[in-house]
Write a protein that holds these residues in place. Structure first.
Motif, PDB file in Angstrom:
ATOM      1  N   VAL A 102       0.847  -1.191   0.000  1.00 18.47           N
ATOM      2  CA  VAL A 102       0.000   0.000   0.000  1.00 18.47           C
ATOM      3  C   VAL A 102       0.883   1.241   0.000  1.00 18.47           C
ATOM      4  N   SER A 103       0.447   2.284  -0.714  1.00 17.45           N
ATOM      5  CA  SER A 103       1.142   3.567  -0.626  1.00 17.45           C
ATOM      6  C   SER A 103       0.106   4.684  -0.622  1.00 17.45           C
ATOM      7  N   TYR A 104       0.566   5.877  -0.302  1.00 19.20           N
ATOM      8  CA  TYR A 104      -0.297   7.052  -0.310  1.00 19.20           C
ATOM      9  C   TYR A 104       0.227   7.992  -1.390  1.00 19.20           C
ATOM     10  N   GLU A 105      -0.653   8.342  -2.320  1.00 20.05           N
ATOM     11  CA  GLU A 105      -0.242   9.175  -3.445  1.00 20.05           C
ATOM     12  C   GLU A 105      -1.243  10.312  -3.632  1.00 20.05           C
ATOM     13  N   TYR A 106      -0.758  11.437  -4.168  1.00 20.36           N
ATOM     14  CA  TYR A 106      -1.618  12.583  -4.415  1.00 20.36           C
ATOM     15  C   TYR A 106      -2.099  12.552  -5.861  1.00 20.36           C
ATOM     16  N   PRO A 107      -3.397  12.392  -6.098  1.00 17.57           N
ATOM     17  CA  PRO A 107      -3.905  12.438  -7.473  1.00 17.57           C
ATOM     18  C   PRO A 107      -3.607  13.803  -8.100  1.00 17.57           C
ATOM     19  N   THR A 108      -3.460  13.819  -9.407  1.00 20.53           N
ATOM     20  CA  THR A 108      -3.178  15.094 -10.083  1.00 20.53           C
ATOM     21  C   THR A 108      -4.314  16.089  -9.873  1.00 20.53           C
ATOM     22  N   THR A 109      -5.533  15.576  -9.706  1.00 21.36           N
ATOM     23  CA  THR A 109      -6.662  16.485  -9.458  1.00 21.36           C
ATOM     24  C   THR A 109      -6.505  17.228  -8.135  1.00 21.36           C
ATOM     25  N   GLU A 110      -5.872  16.584  -7.173  1.00 20.83           N
ATOM     26  CA  GLU A 110      -5.603  17.249  -5.893  1.00 20.83           C
ATOM     27  C   GLU A 110      -4.449  18.243  -6.039  1.00 20.83           C
ATOM     28  N   LEU A 111      -3.366  17.807  -6.679  1.00 17.40           N
ATOM     29  CA  LEU A 111      -2.202  18.677  -6.846  1.00 17.40           C
ATOM     30  C   LEU A 111      -2.526  19.897  -7.700  1.00 17.40           C
ATOM     31  N   ASP A 112      -3.473  19.755  -8.609  1.00 14.48           N
ATOM     32  CA  ASP A 112      -3.844  20.881  -9.469  1.00 14.48           C
ATOM     33  C   ASP A 112      -4.442  22.051  -8.681  1.00 14.48           C
ATOM     34  N   LYS A 113      -4.827  21.799  -7.440  1.00 15.50           N
ATOM     35  CA  LYS A 113      -5.311  22.904  -6.597  1.00 15.50           C
ATOM     36  C   LYS A 113      -4.233  23.959  -6.386  1.00 15.50           C
ATOM     37  N   LEU A 114      -2.969  23.546  -6.535  1.00 14.68           N
ATOM     38  CA  LEU A 114      -1.859  24.492  -6.377  1.00 14.68           C
ATOM     39  C   LEU A 114      -1.798  25.502  -7.520  1.00 14.68           C
ATOM     40  N   ARG A 115      -2.496  25.238  -8.615  1.00 18.61           N
ATOM     41  CA  ARG A 115      -2.489  26.166  -9.750  1.00 18.61           C
ATOM     42  C   ARG A 115      -3.285  27.432  -9.439  1.00 18.61           C
ATOM     43  N   ASN A 123       6.171  10.286  -3.637  1.00 16.99           N
ATOM     44  CA  ASN A 123       6.908   9.565  -4.670  1.00 16.99           C
ATOM     45  C   ASN A 123       7.437  10.508  -5.756  1.00 16.99           C
ATOM     46  N   ASP A 124       8.270   9.972  -6.621  1.00 13.33           N
ATOM     47  CA  ASP A 124       8.920  10.788  -7.652  1.00 13.33           C
ATOM     48  C   ASP A 124       7.914  11.419  -8.594  1.00 13.33           C
ATOM     49  N   GLN A 125       6.836  10.692  -8.909  1.00 14.25           N
ATOM     50  CA  GLN A 125       5.839  11.211  -9.839  1.00 14.25           C
ATOM     51  C   GLN A 125       5.126  12.436  -9.258  1.00 14.25           C
ATOM     52  N   ASN A 126       4.774  12.375  -7.964  1.00 10.68           N
ATOM     53  CA  ASN A 126       4.129  13.522  -7.327  1.00 10.68           C
ATOM     54  C   ASN A 126       5.065  14.725  -7.278  1.00 10.68           C
ATOM     55  N   ILE A 127       6.326  14.481  -6.935  1.00  6.64           N
ATOM     56  CA  ILE A 127       7.290  15.582  -6.868  1.00  6.64           C
ATOM     57  C   ILE A 127       7.475  16.218  -8.246  1.00  6.64           C
ATOM     58  N   THR A 181       9.341   1.116  -0.730  1.00  7.34           N
ATOM     59  CA  THR A 181      10.136   2.191  -1.342  1.00  7.34           C
ATOM     60  C   THR A 181       9.938   3.521  -0.636  1.00  7.34           C
ATOM     61  N   TRP A 182       8.694   3.802  -0.232  1.00  5.58           N
ATOM     62  CA  TRP A 182       8.382   5.122   0.334  1.00  5.58           C
ATOM     63  C   TRP A 182       8.001   5.057   1.808  1.00  5.58           C
ATOM     64  N   ASP A 183       8.036   3.884   2.393  1.00  4.16           N
ATOM     65  CA  ASP A 183       7.540   3.671   3.753  1.00  4.16           C
ATOM     66  C   ASP A 183       8.645   3.869   4.789  1.00  4.16           C
ATOM     67  N   THR A 184       8.439   4.773   5.740  1.00  4.23           N
ATOM     68  CA  THR A 184       9.417   4.968   6.808  1.00  4.23           C
ATOM     69  C   THR A 184       9.295   3.884   7.873  1.00  4.23           C
ATOM     70  N   ALA A 185       8.084   3.318   8.020  1.00  7.89           N
ATOM     71  CA  ALA A 185       7.789   2.353   9.091  1.00  7.89           C
ATOM     72  C   ALA A 185       8.018   2.967  10.471  1.00  7.89           C
TER      73      ALA A 185
END
Length: 529
Positions: free
Chosen positions: A227-240, A261-265, A432-436
């Motif tokens: 499982v991971s937590y990712e920001y959909p582009t629709t959410e990130l687009d709020k920054l526009r 993750n790299d894609q969100n960044i 990959t992205w989990d600090t645990a």
């Protein structure tokens, strides 16, 4: 107001304190408080090195061992040789570490070794005000090296650092100076990446800020390998939205313990570069050192980003209260101050006139000044003793033993996570992205998976998350933290994987199962009537 209503209104941390007080004298199994994020490990080598250096520094102040009054640390010939002799006479891992430091090339220290040793002796003695007030010379380069390696993906960046009294002080300083410099004003629109550390949701509501908050929510994504937590582009687009002046992110997040993750960044990078060159970003990267190949937003967008870091979690140093703020030497904060309306520029000039004549002021200088209400800027700066510890933590982090320490820290967290998740019968997060460091578990979803949807419906109809946590604490002596105030799902709880003995995480799972098994048995009896 009834007691139940009062309990429901408590913040996660207030509820934790309430339950701890309520059950502290009750009989039964050992209390397992997994609501606290304080790690139960420390880094011994840099601490022992601190005390060993302090012992040598005191020796350097004495003319005679019986002196009650000692001299100050002054540059002296042969100090480096005396230090080498001292280390040889005190063999230990700390002595080996300190010897490694003073035999490294000058680049790692930022100054000649002799000068660095003298300055560090003076810092650890603590007999002078911090000078320069922003950051001590023997601390600056080690701290920059550490942040570059651990957070900034080893990129070559020109940035300044301001050591502060831990991450909590750092975020307070940042909010205050953004307001004082008029870069943010009351009722301005800001964005918060959720879930996030609860105080980040609480601070903007304070009357002095009263910000209009836009929430950017991560979605839980189930993949074959976790499982991971990712920001959909629709959410990130709020920054526009040009009305969003600043965005605040805890990365990796608390409570999800998941790094961006790299894609969100990359997507945020494109938004800033194409539409929002004026966007201010603040990233709190305290948990970044728990991710194998972490990359901060600061590394992707140094011009637009302020980075906050604390040594508290990684080095088991919450009591030290040591952290740092990093600001790129060329940055949007300075640019935006120059573009303020004339009336606001005049207000700034009046506010900072006591120090403006001394130098060309930048955002980071104003952070330092505001941390001491400007009038006491001459006595600003983190304690020299605390800064000496920062230097040693930083040097330890980039040298050989520090790399092995990192492996051990990550291993203990992931071992605890596996024990808990295996006991509960749920899949671990994507590694990959989990600090645990924490885990964020949706109790309602877990109940449905283990006992069925009908029982889940019964529990969520009859109980509130707070009531269930109270029952868990009272009957099973397990304390967890509710995370809806962090922006998580209503039935999500945070379990700290940092503060209990490793085998106790299996017990947490077993006790949670024991509670729900007993509730399920009672429910089945009711269904049969």
């Amino acid at each position: 107001m009834s007691e139940d209503q009062t309990i429901e209104q408590l913040s996660p941390f207030e509820l934790s304190l309430y339950l701890e007080q309520k059950i502290k004298d009750s009989k039964g199994s050992e209390l397992l408080n997994a609501g606290r994020g304080n790690p139960n490990w420390t880094a011994p080598t840099p601490r022992a090195a601190f005390f060993l250096l302090g012992q040598f520094a005191v020796q350097e102040t004495l003319t005679d061992s019986k002196d009650l009054l000692a001299k100050q640390i002054k540059p002296q010939n042969q100090r480096l040789q005396r230090f080498k002799d001292f280390l040889q006479a005190h063999p230990s891992p700390a002595a080996t570490f300190l010897h490694q430091i003073i035999t490294e090339q000058q680049a790692i220290l930022g100054m000649p070794v002799d000068d660095w040793l003298t300055a560090m002796c003076d810092a650890v003695i603590g007999d002078n005000y911090p000078a320069p007030v922003r950051c001590l010379a023997p601390v600056e380069q080690p701290l920059k090296n550490y942040l570059t390696k651990e957070l900034f993906a080893s990129q070559s960046l020109d940035f300044d650092v301001f050591p502060v009294e831990g991450g909590t002080a750092g975020i307070c300083y940042l909010f205050d100076t953004l307001l004082n410099t008029k870069l943010l004003q009351s009722h301005d629109r800001i964005a918060l990446f959720l879930p996030t550390f609860a105080p980040y949701l609480e601070i903007p509501k304070l009357p002095v800020f009263n910000f209009d908050v836009v929430e950017i929510r991560a979605h839980k994504i189930q993949r074959d390998n976790g499982v991971s937590y990712e920001y959909p582009t629709t959410e990130l687009d709020k920054l526009r939205d040009p009305r969003v002046k600043a965005a605040f992110v805890v990365n990796p997040s608390n409570p999800t313990a998941n790094a961006m993750n790299d894609q969100n960044i990359a997507y945020i990078q494109r938004i800033v570069q194409t539409d929002r060159s004026d966007l201010m970003l603040v990233t709190d990267d305290v948990y970044g050192t728990f991710v194998p190949k972490f990359k901060s937003l600061f590394a992707a967008l140094p011009y637009n980003t302020v980075c906050l870091y604390s040594f508290s979690k990684y080095f088991g140093a919450t009591g030290w209260r040591v952290g740092a703020i990093a600001v790129n030497q060329e940055n949007v904060f300075d640019e935006l101050m120059l573009k303020l309306p004339t009336a606001l520029v005049q207000e700034l000039q009046q506010r900072y006139e006591a120090i403006s004549s001394e130098q060309e002021l930048h955002f980071i200088d104003l952070l330092v000044a505001d941390s001491r209400d400007i009038a006491l800027n001459h006595a600003a700066g983190l304690s020299t003793v605390a800064q000496a510890m920062i230097a040693l933590f930083s040097l330890y982090g980039v040298l050989d033993e520090g790399r092995e320490y990192k492996k051990e820290v990550m291993n203990i967290c992931h071992t605890r996570e596996k024990l808990l998740f295996d006991t509960l019968g749920i899949k671990q997060p994507l590694p990959t992205w989990d600090t645990a460091y924490y885990c964020d578990i949706d109790l309602a979803k877990w109940i449905a998976g283990r006992y069925g949807q009908d029982f889940r419906q019964y529990v969520t109809d009859k109980w509130t998350p707070t009531q269930l946590l109270v029952k868990l604490a009272e009957t099973e002596h397990v304390m967890l933290l509710k995370t809806s105030p962090f922006g998580s799902d209503t039935w999500s709880v945070r379990i700290s994987l940092a503060n209990l003995a490793t085998q106790q995480y299996k017990q947490i799972g077993q006790r949670l199962i024991h509670l729900l098994d007993s509730m399920y048995t009672e429910w089945e009896k009711q269904q049969q009537k």
